[in-house]
Write a protein that holds these residues in place. Structure first.
Motif, PDB file in Angstrom:
ATOM      1  N   UNK A 117       0.787  -1.290   0.023  1.00 33.65           N
ATOM      2  CA  UNK A 117      -0.038   0.045   0.022  1.00 33.65           C
ATOM      3  C   UNK A 117       0.959   1.024  -0.136  1.00 33.65           C
ATOM      4  N   UNK A 118       1.773   1.182   0.876  1.00 36.26           N
ATOM      5  CA  UNK A 118       2.824   2.300   0.855  1.00 36.26           C
ATOM      6  C   UNK A 118       4.213   1.725   0.218  1.00 36.26           C
ATOM      7  N   UNK A 119       4.604   2.775  -0.626  1.00 38.36           N
ATOM      8  CA  UNK A 119       5.807   2.430  -1.174  1.00 38.36           C
ATOM      9  C   UNK A 119       5.907   1.265  -2.184  1.00 38.36           C
ATOM     10  N   UNK A 120       6.926   0.820  -2.462  1.00 37.32           N
ATOM     11  CA  UNK A 120       7.337  -0.247  -3.237  1.00 37.32           C
ATOM     12  C   UNK A 120       7.223  -1.694  -2.630  1.00 37.32           C
ATOM     13  N   UNK A 121       7.427  -2.707  -3.310  1.00 37.82           N
ATOM     14  CA  UNK A 121       7.434  -3.782  -2.950  1.00 37.82           C
ATOM     15  C   UNK A 121       6.019  -4.716  -2.772  1.00 37.82           C
ATOM     16  N   UNK A 122       6.412  -5.977  -2.137  1.00 35.48           N
ATOM     17  CA  UNK A 122       4.903  -6.802  -1.968  1.00 35.48           C
ATOM     18  C   UNK A 122       4.663  -7.095  -0.835  1.00 35.48           C
ATOM     19  N   UNK A 123       3.406  -6.939  -0.338  1.00 36.92           N
ATOM     20  CA  UNK A 123       2.953  -7.451   1.036  1.00 36.92           C
ATOM     21  C   UNK A 123       2.475  -9.014   0.905  1.00 36.92           C
ATOM     22  N   UNK A 124       3.299  -9.754   1.530  1.00 34.21           N
ATOM     23  CA  UNK A 124       2.881 -11.262   1.782  1.00 34.21           C
ATOM     24  C   UNK A 124       2.141 -11.361   2.858  1.00 34.21           C
ATOM     25  N   UNK A 125       0.556 -11.159   2.826  1.00 33.84           N
ATOM     26  CA  UNK A 125      -0.387 -11.159   3.758  1.00 33.84           C
ATOM     27  C   UNK A 125      -0.462 -12.577   4.263  1.00 33.84           C
ATOM     28  N   UNK A 126      -0.395 -13.451   3.258  1.00 31.72           N
ATOM     29  CA  UNK A 126      -0.491 -14.822   3.661  1.00 31.72           C
ATOM     30  C   UNK A 126       0.591 -15.588   3.055  1.00 31.72           C
ATOM     31  N   UNK A 127       1.413 -16.118   3.927  1.00 25.63           N
ATOM     32  CA  UNK A 127       2.474 -16.741   3.298  1.00 25.63           C
ATOM     33  C   UNK A 127       2.795 -18.266   3.586  1.00 25.63           C
ATOM     34  N   UNK A 128       2.286 -19.013   2.882  1.00 25.87           N
ATOM     35  CA  UNK A 128       2.079 -20.357   3.084  1.00 25.87           C
ATOM     36  C   UNK A 128       1.399 -21.004   4.275  1.00 25.87           C
ATOM     37  N   UNK A 129       0.129 -21.106   4.066  1.00 25.09           N
ATOM     38  CA  UNK A 129      -0.433 -21.526   5.065  1.00 25.09           C
ATOM     39  C   UNK A 129      -1.479 -22.932   5.010  1.00 25.09           C
ATOM     40  N   UNK A 130      -1.341 -23.836   5.918  1.00 25.21           N
ATOM     41  CA  UNK A 130      -2.154 -24.938   5.670  1.00 25.21           C
ATOM     42  C   UNK A 130      -3.046 -24.806   6.847  1.00 25.21           C
ATOM     43  N   UNK A 131      -4.223 -24.977   6.798  1.00 22.05           N
ATOM     44  CA  UNK A 131      -5.300 -25.020   7.672  1.00 22.05           C
ATOM     45  C   UNK A 131      -6.425 -26.048   7.518  1.00 22.05           C
ATOM     46  N   UNK A 132      -6.843 -26.727   8.065  1.00 25.32           N
ATOM     47  CA  UNK A 132      -8.081 -27.451   7.869  1.00 25.32           C
ATOM     48  C   UNK A 132      -9.056 -27.113   8.742  1.00 25.32           C
ATOM     49  N   UNK A 133     -10.323 -27.284   8.364  1.00 24.81           N
ATOM     50  CA  UNK A 133     -11.522 -27.517   9.249  1.00 24.81           C
ATOM     51  C   UNK A 133     -12.250 -28.641   9.039  1.00 24.81           C
ATOM     52  N   UNK A 134     -12.598 -29.477   9.962  1.00 26.67           N
ATOM     53  CA  UNK A 134     -13.267 -30.878   9.834  1.00 26.67           C
ATOM     54  C   UNK A 134     -14.692 -30.437   9.936  1.00 26.67           C
ATOM     55  N   UNK A 135     -15.545 -31.383   9.647  1.00 27.03           N
ATOM     56  CA  UNK A 135     -17.166 -31.277  10.004  1.00 27.03           C
ATOM     57  C   UNK A 135     -17.452 -30.979  11.476  1.00 27.03           C
ATOM     58  N   UNK A 136     -18.184 -30.403  11.809  1.00 23.35           N
ATOM     59  CA  UNK A 136     -18.642 -30.167  13.131  1.00 23.35           C
ATOM     60  C   UNK A 136     -17.791 -29.354  14.073  1.00 23.35           C
ATOM     61  N   UNK A 137     -16.658 -29.036  13.384  1.00 26.67           N
ATOM     62  CA  UNK A 137     -15.405 -28.360  14.414  1.00 26.67           C
ATOM     63  C   UNK A 137     -15.605 -26.995  14.325  1.00 26.67           C
ATOM     64  N   UNK A 138     -15.356 -26.268  15.383  1.00 33.35           N
ATOM     65  CA  UNK A 138     -15.098 -24.739  15.175  1.00 33.35           C
ATOM     66  C   UNK A 138     -13.526 -24.533  15.387  1.00 33.35           C
ATOM     67  N   UNK A 139     -12.873 -23.741  14.579  1.00 32.45           N
ATOM     68  CA  UNK A 139     -11.554 -23.586  14.490  1.00 32.45           C
ATOM     69  C   UNK A 139     -11.196 -21.800  14.475  1.00 32.45           C
TER      70      UNK A 139
END
Ligand SMILES: Nc1ncnc2c1ncn2[C@@H]1O[C@H](COP(=O)(O)OP(=O)(O)O)[C@@H](O)[C@H]1O
Ligand code: SF4
Ligand SMILES: [Mg+2]
Lengths: 354, 362
Positions: free
Chosen positions: B20-42
C-alpha cells in the motif's frame, strides 16, 4: 432479546408480504410530519430572504421612483407628496415591505418598462421554452452522466475511467459562450466542406406547416442549444455519481452479497448503485434549479425565446421590474428544487424516515 | 477416523498484494495450511494485520490465491463463475460489523432471502416457499417470532439482532461451514456471549463447522475446538484449544496469552505479562529465519543464545505446519528446550471426532 420466546403462538402474517423478485421494492411510509414541516419552513424563510433582497435591490437602492417618474415635469411639493402617498412610499419601510410581499405572493410583479405589459405575463410566456430546453438537457445529461459515472467508478483507475473523468472535467471548464459559438460556427454556419446542418437560433422557422414538418423543424432548432447545455451540466452528473459510488464501494454489504454468490453486475445493480443514487438524486434536483438560471447564456447565444433571453434583454434596457421578477423566479426555482430534493430523500432512504 | 475429509482447507496458501505504501510486495498470507473438519469450530488468532482477514477472504474465494489451493471437501475450488457460485452456497461469510454488512435499504426479509434468490429454488430444500425458509432461518438465528422481523430495516434493530440477521442470511443456504471474521468484535459485551452461544448451538445441533477469526484468545477459549495462531502471514502454532491455552509453547502464543488475566501464565512465569516490543510486523519485509525473531522474548532475554539456537532463529527457516488436528509449533526452541517435550512428534487425539460435544468452560 428475542431469543427466549420460542413457543409463542404463530403471529399473523404481515399484510404486505414481500414478494419473490421484489428485491428493490421500497416500503413507503408517510413522511414524518415534523421533517416536512421543518423543510417547508426552511424554504419559506429562504423565500422571504429572496424577497427582502429583491425589495432592497430594486425598490430602495435605485432611488426615489416618484422623482424618476416626474423627471423633467414641473411638479409642486404637494403633488410629489400626493404621489408618494399614492405609491405608499410615505409608510415606514416594514409596512412597505409587507405590501410588497403581499403583492408578489399574489403574482403581481409589476409592469415592464420595455414591453408595457405585466411582468408576470411575460415570464409566463417565456417560461415554457426554458422548461422545455432545460428539461430535455437535464434528462439527456443525467441519463448519460449517471451511466458513465457508474461505469467509471466500478472500474476506477482504468483507462476508461481516466478518459471519462478527463472529458467531464474538460467540458466542465469550457466557457459556455465559447462552446455555443463554436457549435454555431461548425454546425449552423457551416465550415469548409461541412454544410450548415442546424439553424443558428430561435425555436422555429416561421411559415413551416404540417405536423411532421413543424416537429422536425422544432427538433432541429433544439439540437444545438440542448447540446451546449448538456455539455455544460454533464460533468456534474458524472463526477457526483462517480464519487458517491466510490464511497459506497468499500461497504461490507457488497462483500456479503458477493460471498453469497451474487454476480458482480448484480452486486452493482442491486446494491451499490441504488445506495449511491441517494446523494446523486439530491444533487440532480438542486442542479435543475441552478440550470434554469444557467441557461441564460445558452438562450442568449441561440436566441432561444425563454427566460434567459428575456433576462438578457431586460439587462440591456435596463428594465428594472422585469429584472426583479426574473430574479425572484430564478431564486424561487432553486429554493423549490431544494425543497423537492429534501422531501424526496426520506422517501428513498429508510434511515431518514424514522 | 483419520480418513475424515476437511470441509474446508487451505493448502500451502499464499496471497500477496502490491504494498500500500511505497514499493514491494506485501505477503499477507505466506504459506498457510489449515483444515476445518465437519462439526468443528476452529479459531484463527493473531494480532491485527497478521493476515487473518486476507486468509478468510481467500478461503471464501473473494481473493484469488497467489499460490497453493483452497480445498472444499477435498476438491480444489474452481475459480470460474459457476464453480464459485456453487462453492459459495456451501461456505458462508459473517463479517465483523453487522451495521455495515447489511444493505441499509433492504429489509430483514430481503437480506435473508437474497441467498435463496441467487441460488434458485433448489436452495429451498424441503420448504414449500421462500417465506417459510426465511422464517426458519431467522428462527434458527434466534429471531423469533420471525415474521415480526420481516419488514424491519437494519437501522431499526440492535447490534446483536443485526448480527443475527447476518447469520440468518448465511444459514438460509444450509452451508456446511461459516467463516466468521471477528463476528463479535463490534458488539456490546453483553450480547457477545449470546452470539457465541448461537454459533456453538448451531455446531452441536446441526454439525455446522466454523472458522472464527479473532484477535482475542479469550474468545477462542470460549468457542473453539481447535486454535491456529497466526503471525505475519504464517501459522506458528496450532492444536486443540486446551493444549494451546493451557500449555502454549510458541513464545508468540505465550506472549498473547500472558496478557489475559485468567491465563495464569504471568504468575507462573513470575515475570508478569510479556509485552511485545519492536516494530509492528510488516508483511512487505518478512524477517529471515524465524519471522518472530525481532520481537521474540526468548531471543531478547538471551535464552536463545544460551540454548545455542540464536543463529537458527535469525537465519534458519522453520518448517511450515500442516493444517491437521495434532498440536504443532514452529519454533527452534521447542524440542531443544529441556523443559518442553517436542510436541511435533507427540500424537494428540483429534478433537471432537464423533464424540460428545466438549464441555464448555466459562
Ligand atoms: N487489498 C490489499 N492491498 C494491499 N495490502 C493489503 C490488502 N489487504 C490486506 N493488505 C495487507 O495485508 C496485511 C494483512 O491484512 P489483514 O488480512 O487485513 O490482517 P488482519 O485481518 O489480521 O488484521 C496487512 O499488512 C494489510 O496492510
Ligand atoms: S524460533 Fe527462535 S525467535 Fe522464533 S519464536 Fe522460537 S525462539 Fe523465538
Ligand atoms: Mg481483520
Amino acid at each position: 432479546m428475542t431469543t427466549t420466546s420460542t413457543d409463542r403462538p404463530p403471529v399473523p402474517r404481515p399484510a404486505r408480504l414481500p414478494s419473490r423478485g421484489g428485491g428493490r421494492r421500497l416500503r413507503l411510509g408517510p413522511l414524518p410530519l415534523r421533517y416536512v414541516a421543518a423543510k417547508v419552513g426552511g424554504a419559506a424563510v429562504s423565500l422571504i430572504a429572496v424577497m427582502l433582497t429583491a425589495f432592497f435591490l430594486f425598490k430602495i437602492l435605485p432611488g426615489d421612483p416618484v422623482r424618476a417618474i416626474t423627471h423633467g415635469i414641473p411638479t409642486s411639493p404637494e403633488q410629489l407628496a400626493h404621489l408618494r402617498h399614492q405609491f405608499g412610499l410615505d409608510k415606514p419601510l416594514a409596512a412597505q415591505f409587507g405590501d410588497y410581499a403581499v403583492r408578489i405572493l399574489h403574482g403581481d410583479l409589476g409592469i415592464s418598462y420595455q414591453y408595457k405589459t405585466s411582468v408576470a405575463g411575460l415570464i409566463g410566456e417565456h417560461l415554457w421554452p426554458t422548461i422545455y430546453l432545460v428539461g430535455t438537457a437535464t434528462v439527456l445529461s443525467a441519463a448519460l452522466g449517471l451511466r458513465v459515472g457508474i461505469r467509471s467508478a466500478w472500474r476506477h483507475g482504468s483507462t476508461g475511467d481516466r478518459v471519462n473523468t478527463g472529458v467531464a472535467l474538460a467540458l466542465w471548464s469550457v466557457p459556455t459562450f465559447w462552446l455555443g459559438l463554436l457549435f454555431i460556427i461548425v454546425f449552423a454556419t457551416g465550415i469548409g466542406p461541412i454544410p450548415g446542418l442546424f439553424p443558428t437560433g430561435g425555436m422555429s422557422t416561421p411559415g413551416t406547416e404540417g405536423f411532421v414538418a413543424v416537429l422536425v423543424d422544432h427538433l432541429r432548432h433544439l439540437v444545438l442549444p440542448c447540446l451546449t447545455l448538456v455539455a455544460v451540466i454533464y460533468a456534474q452528473y458524472v463526477l457526483t455519481m462517480r464519487a458517491s459510488l466510490l464511497d459506497e464501494m468499500g461497504s461490507d454489504y457488497l462483500t456479503t452479497a458477493r460471498a453469497k454468490g451474487l454476480r458482480d453486475d448484480d452486486v452493482r445493480r442491486r446494491h451499490a448503485v441504488p445506495n449511491a443514487l441517494l446523494p446523486t438524486v439530491t444533487v440532480l434536483f438542486i442542479n435543475i434549479g441552478r440550470v434554469v438560471s444557467g441557461s441564460i447564456l445558452v438562450e442568449t447565444i441561440f436566441s432561444w425565446p425563454g427566460l434567459g433571453s428575456l433576462f438578457y434583454e431586460a439587462l440591456t434596457v435596463p428594465d428594472l421590474p422585469l429584472l426583479e421578477g426574473l430574479f425572484i423566479v430564478f431564486s424561487g426555482a432553486v429554493i423549490l428544487m431544494n425543497l423537492l430534493a429534501d422531501l424526496l430523500y426520506p422517501v428513498l432512504d429508510p434511515r431518514v424516515r424514522t | 477416523m483419520t480418513e475424515r475429509v476437511p470441509v474446508l482447507s487451505a493448502h500451502d496458501l499464499r496471497v500477496s498484494f502490491p504494498a500500500r505504501h511505497g514499493h514491494g510486495v506485501a505477503h499477507a498470507v505466506d504459506r498457510v495450511n489449515l483444515d476445518v473438519y465437519p462439526g468443528e469450530i476452529v479459531a484463527l488468532v493473531g494480532e491485527s494485520g497478521c493476515g487473518k482477514t486476507t486468509l478468510a477472504r481467500t478461503l471464501l474465494g473473494l481473493e484469488k490465491p497467489g499460490g497453493g489451493q483452497v480445498l472444499h471437501h477435498g476438491q480444489p475450488v474452481r475459480y470460474t463463475s459457476r464453480g464459485l457460485k456453487a462453492y459459495r452456497r456451501d461456505v458462508q461469510l459473517v463479517l465483523q460489523d453487522p451495521s455495515g454488512s447489511l444493505n441499509p435499504r433492504h429489509t430483514v426479509y430481503e437480506a435473508v432471502a437474497e441467498g435463496l434468490r441467487i441460488h434458485g429454488h433448489t436452495a429451498l430444500g424441503d420448504f414449500p416457499d421462500e417465506q417459510a425458509k426465511v422464517a426458519d432461518a431467522l428462527a434458527r438465528a434466534g429471531l423469533r417470532p420471525a415474521e415480526r422481523f420481516f419488514l424491519r430495516y437494519p437501522h431499526e434493530l440492535s447490534g446483536g439482532q443485526r448480527q443475527r440477521v447476518v447469520i440468518a442470511g448465511a444459514l438460509v443456504l444450509d452451508p456446511a461451514i461459516l467463516v466468521a471474521d471477528e463476528p463479535v468484535a463490534s458488539l456490546d459485551a453483553s450480547v457477545r456471549g449470546e452470539i457465541l452461544k448461537l454459533l456453538l448451538g448451531l455446531r452441536d445441533e446441526r454439525g455446522l463447522s466454523a472458522l472464527v477469526v479473532t484477535h482475542d484468545l479469550g474468545l477462542a477459549w470460549n468457542i473453539a475446538d481447535r486454535v491456529a495462531v497466526m503471525y505475519l502471514g504464517r501459522i506458528v502454532e496450532t492444536g486443540p484449544v486446551e493444549k494451546i491455552l493451557t500449555a502454549p509453547e510458541h513464545p508468540y502464543t505465550r506472549a498473547l496469552l500472558s496478557v489475559l488475566p485468567e491465563s495464569g501464565l504471568s504468575e507462573a512465569g513470575g515475570a508478569g505479562p510479556t509485552i511485545l516490543t519492536g516494530e509492528a510486523p510488516d508483511p512487505t519485509r518478512i524477517p529471515t529465519g524465524c519471522r518472530f525473531h525481532p520481537r521474540c522474548p526468548v531471543v531478547a532475554s538471551g535464552r536463545a543464545a544460551a540454548l545455542d539456537i540464536e543463529a537458527a532463529c535469525r537465519g534458519r527457516d522453520l518448517p511450515v505446519l500442516d493444517g491437521g488436528g495434532e498440536a504443532q509449533v514452529a519454533c527452534h526452541a521447542v524440542g531443544s528446550d529441556a523443559g518442553a517435550p517436542d510436541l511435533r512428534t507427540t500424537p494428540t487425539p483429534r478433537p471432537g471426532a464423533g464424540a460428545a460435544p466438549r464441555r464448555r468452560r466459562r
